[in-house]
Write a protein that holds these residues in place. Structure first.
Motif, PDB file in Angstrom:
ATOM      1  N   ASP A 210      39.433  11.754  36.675  1.00  0.00           N
ATOM      2  CA  ASP A 210      40.267  12.211  37.787  1.00  0.00           C
ATOM      3  C   ASP A 210      41.438  13.058  37.305  1.00  0.00           C
ATOM      4  O   ASP A 210      42.518  13.037  37.891  1.00  0.00           O
ATOM      5  CB  ASP A 210      40.794  11.016  38.573  1.00  0.00           C
ATOM      6  CG  ASP A 210      41.568  10.040  37.694  1.00  0.00           C
ATOM      7  OD1 ASP A 210      41.555  10.227  36.464  1.00  0.00           O
ATOM      8  OD2 ASP A 210      42.178   9.096  38.243  1.00  0.00           O
ATOM      9  N   LYS A 680      30.755  18.174  46.135  1.00  0.00           N
ATOM     10  CA  LYS A 680      31.622  17.488  45.180  1.00  0.00           C
ATOM     11  C   LYS A 680      32.017  18.423  44.042  1.00  0.00           C
ATOM     12  O   LYS A 680      33.172  18.421  43.589  1.00  0.00           O
ATOM     13  CB  LYS A 680      30.894  16.260  44.630  1.00  0.00           C
ATOM     14  CG  LYS A 680      31.701  15.453  43.631  1.00  0.00           C
ATOM     15  CD  LYS A 680      30.907  14.241  43.154  1.00  0.00           C
ATOM     16  CE  LYS A 680      31.691  13.440  42.118  1.00  0.00           C
ATOM     17  NZ  LYS A 680      30.903  12.275  41.637  1.00  0.00           N
ATOM     18  N   SER A 687      40.021  21.823  42.835  1.00  0.00           N
ATOM     19  CA  SER A 687      41.123  20.935  42.469  1.00  0.00           C
ATOM     20  C   SER A 687      41.705  21.322  41.121  1.00  0.00           C
ATOM     21  O   SER A 687      42.927  21.314  40.932  1.00  0.00           O
ATOM     22  CB  SER A 687      40.629  19.487  42.440  1.00  0.00           C
ATOM     23  OG  SER A 687      41.627  18.616  41.962  1.00  0.00           O
ATOM     24  N   ARG A 721      39.881  13.773  53.809  1.00  0.00           N
ATOM     25  CA  ARG A 721      41.122  13.410  53.118  1.00  0.00           C
ATOM     26  C   ARG A 721      41.184  14.003  51.723  1.00  0.00           C
ATOM     27  O   ARG A 721      42.269  14.214  51.179  1.00  0.00           O
ATOM     28  CB  ARG A 721      41.233  11.892  53.010  1.00  0.00           C
ATOM     29  CG  ARG A 721      41.430  11.169  54.334  1.00  0.00           C
ATOM     30  CD  ARG A 721      41.707   9.708  54.072  1.00  0.00           C
ATOM     31  NE  ARG A 721      41.823   8.947  55.304  1.00  0.00           N
ATOM     32  CZ  ARG A 721      42.200   7.688  55.352  1.00  0.00           C
ATOM     33  NH1 ARG A 721      42.499   7.047  54.237  1.00  0.00           N
ATOM     34  NH2 ARG A 721      42.274   7.054  56.500  1.00  0.00           N
ATOM     35  N   ARG A 722      40.025  14.247  51.113  1.00  0.00           N
ATOM     36  CA  ARG A 722      39.995  14.793  49.760  1.00  0.00           C
ATOM     37  C   ARG A 722      40.127  16.309  49.754  1.00  0.00           C
ATOM     38  O   ARG A 722      40.170  16.918  48.688  1.00  0.00           O
ATOM     39  CB  ARG A 722      38.690  14.390  49.066  1.00  0.00           C
ATOM     40  CG  ARG A 722      38.430  12.893  49.098  1.00  0.00           C
ATOM     41  CD  ARG A 722      37.139  12.559  48.382  1.00  0.00           C
ATOM     42  NE  ARG A 722      36.763  11.166  48.600  1.00  0.00           N
ATOM     43  CZ  ARG A 722      35.682  10.594  48.093  1.00  0.00           C
ATOM     44  NH1 ARG A 722      34.870  11.302  47.334  1.00  0.00           N
ATOM     45  NH2 ARG A 722      35.404   9.323  48.347  1.00  0.00           N
ATOM     46  N   THR A 723      40.115  16.922  50.929  1.00  0.00           N
ATOM     47  CA  THR A 723      40.268  18.365  51.024  1.00  0.00           C
ATOM     48  C   THR A 723      41.600  18.689  51.682  1.00  0.00           C
ATOM     49  O   THR A 723      42.365  17.812  52.066  1.00  0.00           O
ATOM     50  CB  THR A 723      39.109  18.973  51.832  1.00  0.00           C
ATOM     51  OG1 THR A 723      39.147  18.459  53.175  1.00  0.00           O
ATOM     52  CG2 THR A 723      37.775  18.614  51.208  1.00  0.00           C
TER      53      THR A 723
END
Length: 760
Positions: A210, A680, A687, A721-723
């Motif tokens: 991560d 993904k 990211s 939420r991850r974007t």
């Protein structure tokens, strides 16, 4: 054969790696050409201590062998002058009979074996025998090699930066650090570090899974923690870790590459493109709008109050006049509500679509809900309102909306009263008034109908009162029905280039043979018999049976059991064909003038190659536009494979940058089974590049269309939420969908409280 991939404590890391054949830093099959040059062999090299050698076995496994040897900066030029390009790389001692143990500061060689005509590379066992390692040293390094492995990975990442230094130097200063971190991520991803992850997890440190937004800071932190925890005996060993360049980066870098700085950079990039969100929610909600907004301007205010912060306009539909009205309504509503909103306009791009079919008659069908034997379970809900009143309020769910020209009669309607009419077939039907509701332009009425009826423009409505009929007005503005062809497995579909066939001969005389048009010439110039073709985001599949300069014949291989409708302006995909599209069409260039003047962001559809981004940058430079946000829409296989290169090219300009995952076309192009992994992967790359991501296509689609979401859609929406942004397409239940999505993005995970009681 083992290959040295990174191992040298030197100033010019890349210069050495270039001559020693380190290759495949970033999987060229997955990420374009962010790689090192082909293998080259070398000759003499001055040895130095206190470094490590990391080998990569076939299959990508990392294995630590011993203390490695590098060259000093002073000997780099002499090393380059002795390189050879003919022989494969392997490691051997100097063949002058004077070679000694490599642990000493003596001359060693990294060269190719030349025993006449033989060019066979050494095996791993032969390499170990030639160096004649001391058993005690080898055992000690193998037992305590985790810091060494991490340092080797660190050096590998630095080498990757050097190989791509020319690309990084061309990036705008706003993106220099972000581009560097993306290169670091790709370098790390190019290695098989699973064994290292397991070792780090076993001692409670980050498993490198991560660290995308801050690769080097996290890696350096792990190394420092391990160094501080090492015993004095290991620190005193030959090959001290303190002399490794843990924090050394590229010579031209002056940016702050700390973890905190990179987190702030990612947040800043998101705010510059999408705007700053109010409240605790970290993800924006984007809604696609069209001409319906012009007819009902209160819908925009309702969407903003429900949580919408970005409105999207697709330039493939409408015209500048309609777009201008939509943007004006959005800006005005945003100012009145004091909630900032932004506008994204997608250029149509070179997308293949079916042609427009001739509009059908303006007829609205009123149909009650029936059971299997035809009994009415629920009457149809009909909303009656004045002409131009728009859709009913959000809390009212109507099956059919009828606009009436007759304000005087509407004012006299009463609850439990009835309205009679003769439908388009001449059948006598009636509506029972259930309730009335005040609206912006008067009063609307909810009625019910227990029999099937067909209402068309001009239908006369009558009110029954005291056994007398009063003419009350006429039905107006019934939209024309959409025409389509229904395709079944085994049917033949002829796609014609000539738009003059529009609306004519949709179904030919032969059973199971249909005809439709496509205005784009790319389809007819590139496809070949035997290639697959899909329609409407993969709902219909077929195989091309024949082609000509003006027609393509398709045999349908996949459709619904009762057939699937194919209508106007539906997508066409040919995943097996190598079609040469132009980056920006002539229409796109004309639309870009309007977008640059009125929108906050421009979406570039079907980005396939770096040249597409170069052309956009040139057009923006001509217009001297540096504040217009750029959104790269990834919806093709080529766009996904070249995503890092596309991002680096876009980073050459100061414009805010983002990426949209257009999952509809992307799934058709790459395969449905691969979509989850591709999504993904795109999120991981963006990211690392500190680029905001927009998740699009079929988010809460069932909720938007029918008002009821599926369980899978709820979980999919949580992925938002991850974007940085989630996009919803228009539909009659769009307000409910926005409210639901806002609740999902704002909700907190329910935590289970422990119920175990402490021991007495």
């Amino acid at each position: 054969m083992a290959e040295v991939i990174a191992a040298f404590s030197i100033t010019e890391v890349a210069s050495f790696i270039n001559r020693t054949g380190i290759s495949d830093f970033a999987h060229p099959n997955s990420y374009g050409k962010l790689t090192v040059p082909p293998c080259k062999s070398s000759t003499k090299l001055t040895a130095c201590r206190n470094s490590i050698r990391l080998f990569q076995r076939p299959g990508g496994k990392l294995a630590l062998r011993t203390v490695a040897h590098g060259m000093s900066h002073d000997n780099a030029e002499s090393y380059r002058s002795h390189q050879s390009t003919d022989d494969p790389l392997f490691i051997c001692p100097e063949d002058d009979g004077n070679s000694q143990d490599p642990g000493n500061d003596d001359l060693v060689s990294i060269c190719s074996k030349n025993d006449g005509n033989s060019k066979r590379p050494r095996k791993d066992s032969e390499v170990n025998q030639m160096f004649d390692f001391q058993p005690t040293v080898t055992k000690q390094v193998n037992q305590d090699s985790l810091p060494d492995k991490l340092k080797a990975v660190h050096l590998h990442i630095l080498a990757m930066e050097q190989w791509n230094a020319s690309r990084l130097k061309t990036c705008h200063r706003n993106y220099a650090a972000s581009a560097t971190n993306m290169i670091n991520f790709l370098a790390l991803k190019g290695l098989d570090v699973e064994p290292i992850k397991e070792e780090l997890s076993s001692i409670g440190l980050s498993d490198l899974g991560d660290i995308n937004p801050y690769v080097l800071p996290s890696l350096s932190a792990c190394i420092q923690i391990l160094v501080c925890s090492m015993s004095e005996s290991l620190l005193s060993m030959e090959g001290s870790v303190e002399e490794l360049p843990i924090h050394k980066g590229m010579e031209y870098q002056t940016e702050n590459l700390s973890r905190t700085a990179m987190m702030k950079m990612a947040s800043s990039n998101k705010d510059l493109l999408l705007g700053t969100l109010q409240g605790p929610r970290m993800t924006h909600i984007m809604v696609t709008v069209d001409q319906e907004i012009v007819e009902n301007d209160t819908l925009v205010a309702d969407l903003i109050n429900s949580g919408t912060s970005i409105f999207r306009i697709n330039c493939a539909h409408g015209n500048p006049e309609i777009w201008g009205k939509i943007i004006s309504i959005v800006k005005r509503s945003s100012q009145l509500l004091e909630k900032p909103c932004r506008v994204l306009m997608d250029l149509a791009g070179p997308k293949l679509r079916t042609g427009k079919l001739k509009a059908g008659p303006g007829v609205a069908k009123i149909s009650p809900k029936r059971n299997a034997v035809g009994d009415v379970l629920r009457p149809a809900q009909v909303w009656l309102s004045p002409r131009g009143a728009g859709p009913p309020p959000p809390h009212i769910s109507a099956d059919v909306i009828i606009h009436v020209d007759g304000q005087e009669f509407l004012s006299k309607l009463e609850i439990d009263g009835s309205v009679s009419f003769a439908d388009a077939r001449g059948k006598h039907r009636s509506l029972r008034i259930l309730s009335k509701c005040p609206i912006f332009s008067g009063v609307g009425f909810m009625a019910e109908c227990s029999k099937t009826a067909y209402v068309e423009t001009g239908t006369a409505l009558y009110a029954k009162k005291k056994r007398r009929k009063y003419p009350i007005g006429f039905v107006v503005d019934v939209p024309p029905s959409d025409q389509f062809v229904r395709l079944r497995v085994g049917d033949l579909l002829t796609i014609s280039r000539d738009s003059s066939d529009e609306g004519d001969g949709l179904t030919c005389s032969d059973v199971g043979s249909h005809r439709i048009t496509c205005p784009s010439g790319y389809l007819f110039d590139s496809v070949k018999p035997g290639e697959r073709i899909s329609f409407d985001d993969g709902k219909i599949w077929g195989v091309i049976k024949g082609t000509s300069i003006s027609e393509v014949v398709v045999s349908i291989t996949h459709a619904g059991l009762k057939g699937t409708k194919l209508g106007s302006e539906k997508s066409i995909n040919i995943p097996d064909s190598d079609i040469c599209y132009e980056g920006l069409t002539s229409k796109d260039l004309m639309d870009l003038d309007f977008v640059a003047a009125y929108a906050d962001m421009v979406g570039i559809s079907f980005v396939r190659d770096v040249q597409d981004v170069i052309l956009l940058r040139q057009e923006l430079a001509k217009r001297q536009i540096s504040n217009l946000g750029i959104v790269l829409k990834i919806e093709t296989k080529c766009g996904f494979k070249k995503l890092p290169l596309l991002i680096l090219e876009a980073m050459k300009s100061p414009n805010p940058l983002g990426v949209m995952i257009a999952r509809g076309d992307l799934a058709v192009e790459c395969g449905w089974e691969k979509l989850a992994d591709i999504q993904k992967e795109i999120i991981s790359i963006c990211s690392a590049a500190h680029v905001p991501v927009i998740l699009a296509t079929q988010v809460l689609e069932s909720l938007v269309k029918s008002g009821v979401p599926s369980r899978a859609e709820i979980i999919d929406a949580e992925m938002g939420r991850r974007t940085s942004c989630v996009m919803l397409n228009k539909g009659k239940h769009i307000l409910n969908a926005v409210s639901t999505l806002d609740s999902i993005l704002n909700s907190q995970c329910t935590k289970t409280k422990p119920e175990l009681k402490p021991p007495m």
